[in-house]
Design a protein around this motif. Structure first.
Motif, PDB file in Angstrom:
ATOM      1  N   VAL A   4      85.821  28.856  87.198  1.00 59.78           N
ATOM      2  CA  VAL A   4      86.714  27.694  87.085  1.00 59.78           C
ATOM      3  C   VAL A   4      87.845  27.687  88.400  1.00 59.78           C
ATOM      4  N   GLY A   5      87.766  26.613  89.219  1.00 65.21           N
ATOM      5  CA  GLY A   5      88.930  26.518  90.110  1.00 65.21           C
ATOM      6  C   GLY A   5      88.671  27.439  91.402  1.00 65.21           C
ATOM      7  N   GLN A  22      94.954  28.881  80.004  1.00 68.34           N
ATOM      8  CA  GLN A  22      95.786  27.582  80.576  1.00 68.34           C
ATOM      9  C   GLN A  22      96.838  28.164  81.640  1.00 68.34           C
ATOM     10  N   SER A  25      95.201  29.090  84.754  1.00 71.81           N
ATOM     11  CA  SER A  25      94.796  28.085  85.806  1.00 71.81           C
ATOM     12  C   SER A  25      96.082  27.044  86.205  1.00 71.81           C
ATOM     13  N   SER A  26      97.062  27.027  85.623  1.00 69.47           N
ATOM     14  CA  SER A  26      98.133  26.306  85.919  1.00 69.47           C
ATOM     15  C   SER A  26      99.008  26.990  86.842  1.00 69.47           C
ATOM     16  N   GLU A  31      91.265  31.742  91.148  1.00 68.89           N
ATOM     17  CA  GLU A  31      89.811  31.094  90.868  1.00 68.89           C
ATOM     18  C   GLU A  31      89.161  32.248  89.742  1.00 68.89           C
TER      19      GLU A  31
END
Ligand SMILES: O=C(O)[C@H](O)CO
Length: 282
Positions: A4-5, A22, A25-26, A31
């Motif tokens: 993700v990312g 969360q 990712s925030s 990655e």
């Protein structure tokens, strides 16, 4: 494996609660590569997954040793473990490489203390055997001395390791009418006064306690601490409870101590390995 990312690679070795993902990712700089399963990541996948990672978020079932650190390579800056204990991390290797470590002390203090009390009472009062007897028809009638077990009231409890969890255990046990609370460890603890704890040598704790509760960390010094000599110093009527780490106990010696009646009973939250192999009845 889910990715993700973008940017700094963080390898997450297990499916963790979404709140944790969360936060990662925030931050907007990670990655994330996730071993998206409730089961532990196989060693080969761990070695692959960490390659080039700047961060590893692991669990206590992941052995993070020189092999893993070498597989990760020089980008690795931080290891965060979702656990109170960090005996699964080769700290000397981690330090050598200047990698920072994060862990989650205190989140399980209440839970572990409650579980310890539950295990101690269940073991002392022989609850699992009682349940078994109810299920298999062994409970024929009330018998005054049958499965009586041992009581906490008026007893001496010995806690090995009066840290955060040890204290939480002591605080919960004292209201049961415990007469003396002994503890041992590297140093005397000022906070022991809150539970009238007496700092004593290990041998005194073992010979005088009716309940011996293990609540220390697994370190090279405590590995195999509970061995034949240890159990031989305990009372024959004493109950042993371990909610620290399985490897603090020499299981062969514990087995012998139980079999020979050297100690009365053992309540174990932790074993080596976990789970123990099951008995196959033929
Ligand atoms: O170290 C820990 O977090 C606990 O032992 C998990 O059960």
């Amino acid at each position: 494996m889910q990715t993700v990312g973008k940017m700094m690679k963080v390898f997450v070795t297990r499916r963790i609660p979404p709140e944790g993902m969360q936060i990662l990712s925030s931050a907007g700089v990670c990655e994330m590569c996730v071993w998206d399963s409730d089961e532990p990541v196989p060693r080969t996948e761990l070695l692959k997954g960490v390659q080039g990672a700047a961060g590893i978020l692991c669990l206590l079932s992941d052995k993070i040793d020189a092999e893993v650190l070498n597989a990760a390579g020089p980008n690795l800056k931080v290891i965060s473990t979702l656990s109170v204990g960090f005996d699964h991390l080769a700290l000397d290797e981690v330090k050598k490489r200047g990698i920072r470590v994060g862990y989650t002390p205190d989140v399980l203090t209440d839970a572990t203390a409650e579980l310890t009390v539950a295990l101690l009472l269940a073991t002392a009062r022989r609850l699992p055997e009682g349940v078994e007897e109810v299920k298999n028809g062994g409970w024929s009638t009330w018998k005054p001395l049958w499965l009586c077990g041992y009581g906490l009231s008026g007893s001496t409890v010995g806690i090995i390791g009066l840290g955060r969890i040890g204290m939480a255990i002591a605080q919960r046990l004292m209201p049961f009418g415990v007469k003396r609370l002994l503890y041992t460890g590297r140093t005397a603890k000022p906070h022991a006064a809150e539970v009238n704890g007496e700092f004593v040598p290990m041998d005194t704790l073992l010979s005088e306690s009716d309940f011996v509760v293990l609540s220390c960390s697994l370190t090279p010094e405590t590995q195999g601490l509970c061995n034949k000599a240890f159990f031989s110093k305990m009372k024959n009527t004493a109950v042993f409870v371990n909610t620290s780490r399985g490897a603090v106990v020499n299981q062969e010696d514990l087995y012998e101590a139980l079999k020979n009646g050297q100690i009365a009973a053992a309540g174990l939250d932790v074993t080596t390995p976990e789970p123990l192999p099951t008995i196959i009845h033929s």
